[in-house]
Design an enzyme around this catalytic site. Structure first.
Site, mmCIF file in Angstrom:
data_model
loop_
_atom_site.group_PDB
_atom_site.id
_atom_site.type_symbol
_atom_site.label_atom_id
_atom_site.label_comp_id
_atom_site.label_asym_id
_atom_site.label_seq_id
_atom_site.Cartn_x
_atom_site.Cartn_y
_atom_site.Cartn_z
ATOM 1 N N GLY A 1 0.839 -1.205 0.000
ATOM 2 C CA GLY A 1 0.000 0.000 0.000
ATOM 3 C C GLY A 1 0.868 1.247 0.000
ATOM 4 O O GLY A 1 1.885 1.282 0.685
ATOM 5 N N ARG B 1 0.995 -4.971 -5.944
ATOM 6 C CA ARG B 1 1.069 -6.222 -5.184
ATOM 7 C C ARG B 1 1.406 -7.300 -6.210
ATOM 8 O O ARG B 1 0.924 -7.263 -7.340
ATOM 9 C CB ARG B 1 -0.255 -6.467 -4.473
ATOM 10 C CG ARG B 1 -0.487 -5.388 -3.403
ATOM 11 C CD ARG B 1 -1.356 -5.862 -2.253
ATOM 12 N NE ARG B 1 -1.093 -5.078 -1.048
ATOM 13 C CZ ARG B 1 -1.725 -3.941 -0.744
ATOM 14 N NH1 ARG B 1 -2.641 -3.434 -1.537
ATOM 15 N NH2 ARG B 1 -1.437 -3.302 0.383
ATOM 16 N N ASP C 1 4.940 -4.740 6.134
ATOM 17 C CA ASP C 1 5.537 -6.012 6.559
ATOM 18 C C ASP C 1 5.534 -7.067 5.454
ATOM 19 O O ASP C 1 6.460 -7.886 5.381
ATOM 20 C CB ASP C 1 4.897 -6.533 7.855
ATOM 21 C CG ASP C 1 3.390 -6.632 7.764
ATOM 22 O OD1 ASP C 1 2.813 -6.237 6.734
ATOM 23 O OD2 ASP C 1 2.790 -7.118 8.734
ATOM 24 N N THR D 1 4.059 2.785 5.664
ATOM 25 C CA THR D 1 2.643 2.384 5.693
ATOM 26 C C THR D 1 1.913 3.320 6.647
ATOM 27 O O THR D 1 2.472 3.704 7.675
ATOM 28 C CB THR D 1 2.459 0.923 6.172
ATOM 29 O OG1 THR D 1 1.093 0.741 6.548
ATOM 30 C CG2 THR D 1 3.318 0.576 7.368
ATOM 31 N N ASP E 1 -0.418 2.489 8.478
ATOM 32 C CA ASP E 1 -1.023 1.713 9.566
ATOM 33 C C ASP E 1 -0.223 1.729 10.874
ATOM 34 O O ASP E 1 -0.762 1.380 11.914
ATOM 35 C CB ASP E 1 -1.215 0.255 9.126
ATOM 36 C CG ASP E 1 -2.046 0.145 7.863
ATOM 37 O OD1 ASP E 1 -2.934 0.997 7.675
ATOM 38 O OD2 ASP E 1 -1.813 -0.776 7.056
ATOM 39 N N ASP F 1 1.982 -0.330 11.853
ATOM 40 C CA ASP F 1 1.841 -1.687 12.406
ATOM 41 C C ASP F 1 3.123 -2.512 12.315
ATOM 42 O O ASP F 1 3.069 -3.736 12.343
ATOM 43 C CB ASP F 1 0.702 -2.418 11.664
ATOM 44 C CG ASP F 1 0.957 -2.531 10.172
ATOM 45 O OD1 ASP F 1 1.910 -1.896 9.668
ATOM 46 O OD2 ASP F 1 0.205 -3.254 9.492
HETATM 47 P P1 ADP Z 1 2.626 -4.341 2.632
HETATM 48 O O1 ADP Z 1 4.074 -4.365 2.238
HETATM 49 O O2 ADP Z 1 2.052 -2.977 2.618
HETATM 50 O O3 ADP Z 1 2.393 -5.117 3.913
HETATM 51 P P2 ADP Z 1 1.565 -6.615 1.114
HETATM 52 O O4 ADP Z 1 1.386 -7.485 2.299
HETATM 53 O O5 ADP Z 1 0.506 -6.597 0.084
HETATM 54 O O6 ADP Z 1 1.811 -5.083 1.488
HETATM 55 O O7 ADP Z 1 2.939 -7.054 0.421
HETATM 56 C C1 ADP Z 1 3.436 -6.378 -0.719
HETATM 57 C C2 ADP Z 1 4.130 -7.339 -1.643
HETATM 58 O O8 ADP Z 1 5.258 -7.927 -0.976
HETATM 59 C C3 ADP Z 1 3.304 -8.530 -2.085
HETATM 60 O O9 ADP Z 1 2.438 -8.226 -3.154
HETATM 61 C C4 ADP Z 1 4.391 -9.491 -2.522
HETATM 62 O O10 ADP Z 1 4.886 -9.159 -3.807
HETATM 63 C C5 ADP Z 1 5.482 -9.230 -1.499
HETATM 64 N N1 ADP Z 1 5.369 -10.227 -0.429
HETATM 65 C C6 ADP Z 1 4.459 -10.291 0.574
HETATM 66 N N2 ADP Z 1 4.642 -11.382 1.343
HETATM 67 C C7 ADP Z 1 5.704 -12.041 0.809
HETATM 68 C C8 ADP Z 1 6.394 -13.269 1.130
HETATM 69 N N3 ADP Z 1 6.020 -14.031 2.162
HETATM 70 N N4 ADP Z 1 7.439 -13.621 0.357
HETATM 71 C C9 ADP Z 1 7.825 -12.868 -0.681
HETATM 72 N N5 ADP Z 1 7.220 -11.720 -1.048
HETATM 73 C C10 ADP Z 1 6.170 -11.308 -0.321
#
Ligand code: ADP
Length: 319
Positions: free
Chosen positions: A11, A72, A103, A125, A127, A129
């Site tokens: 995000g 994403r 995260d 972010t 959030d 968090d």
């Molecule tokens: P944020 O970084 O804001 O928490 P997301 O959880 O959507 O957002 O994660 C962003 C991107 O990071 C995902 O679309 C993916 O490409 C990558 N990502 C998330 N989790 C993993 C993971 N366990 N292993 C590898 N890449 C990941």
């Protein structure tokens, strides 16, 4: 290291641009080449990568969103996706990567580090968090956006003697709701970290109404549930005129506050320093107004927590 890369992922958050600017300028200051990767990990897999210079990040410190765009990318969660990303980085001769995001994005950075590719995470972010930092980039701006909106809603709430339920973002974290509630003197603050006592919320509302209060504001974090459902419950229990506002994506946009710009500049620059010192698999953060860095795996194993003193204070002040 002579060539680094930077991307934004997950995000978007106001202040990400200020972080990108800091990364780029800090690299150039140290005579290190810097490449921008567009659309997060998706762009990394596709090789959507461009060299950046001092001018590439001119006039962006005050802008919301991210000039590198964000996305994403499910494919990056797979080993095959991560190897494709590493292939692209090698093709461009990029030796280390700075990932600005939440995260989820840090998990991706960790996977690359485990495969021998040095990464540093910068927490971006709204959030707030992410464990290991008191504040994330974007939180302060989102908070101020929420306050501005609530102040406006408050005018209408007073004019019509209504109870307003305001649903704010934060995913599974209650920080935005808690800080907004304190800053705006809300009657009740409902956050996922705390089991709310519905009877107590009703008692507060009734007590306020009986002493002639013209309006009531209840802030509900999205992680608790639907503002509309909560509004129905409140109306059924009190018969007070109840309205619900879901603030939604306005919370993610806008020009970053001074605090977010400064935080983003400090964290972005620190991430470059760490890579140049040969560190990897770390996240940068701020704790007690000092820059810190932590092991990403250790931080992701912790769960986010709220400030208990602030929560208690919010209760004491909304009697
Ligand atoms: P944020 O970084 O804001 O928490 P997301 O959880 O959507 O957002 O994660 C962003 C991107 O990071 C995902 O679309 C993916 O490409 C990558 N990502 C998330 N989790 C993993 C993971 N366990 N292993 C590898 N890449 C990941």
């Amino acid at each position: 290291m002579k060539r680094l890369g930077v991307l934004t992922s997950g995000g978007d958050a106001p202040g990400m641009n200020a972080a990108i600017r800091a990364v780029v300028r800090k690299c150039i200051y140290h005579d290190v080449e810097i490449y921008g990767i567009k659309n997060g990990y998706q762009g990394l897999i596709e090789g959507n990568i461009e060299k950046m210079d001092v001018g590439s990040v001119g006039d962006i410190i005050q802008r919301g969103g991210t000039m590198l765009y964000s996305a994403r990318c499910e494919e990056f969660k797979t080993e095959a996706g991560q190897l494709k990303g590493i292939e692209q980085l090698k093709k461009f001769g990029i030796e280390g990567l700075i990932v600005i995001g939440g995260d989820g994005s840090f998990q991706g950075a960790q996977k690359l580090t485990e495969k021998g590719y040095p990464c540093i995470g910068v927490p971006g972010t709204i959030d707030n968090d992410i464990p290991g930092t008191d504040f994330t980039i974007g939180f302060d701006t989102a908070l101020n956006t929420i306050i501005e909106a609530i102040d406006k809603i408050r005018d209408t709430a007073t004019s019509h003697e209504r109870t307003y339920i305001i649903e704010v973002m934060g995913r599974n974290a209650g920080d935005l709701a808690l800080w907004a509630g304190l800053a705006d003197g809300a009657e009740s603050i409902l956050i996922p970290e705390k089991q709310d006592d519905f009877n107590e919320v009703i008692t507060r509302l009734k007590r306020g109404h009986e002493r002639g209060k013209k309006h009531s504001i209840i802030i509900l974090a999205e992680g608790v549930g639907s503002g509309f459902e909560y509004g129905d419950r409140i109306h059924e229990a009190t018969n007070l005129e109840t309205r619900v506002t879901v603030l939604g994506h306005i919370q993610r946009g806008g020009s970053p506050t001074a605090n977010d710009r400064v935080l983003a500049s400090r964290l972005g620059a620190k991430a470059v320093d760490l890579l140049l010192e040969g560190k990897a698999g770390r996240m940068v953060g701020i704790q007690k107004n000092k820059l810190v860095d932590h092991d990403i795996i250790e931080m992701l194993a912790l769960s986010h927590s709220i400030d208990e003193d602030m929560y208690q204070l919010s209760k004491e002040l909304s009697i």
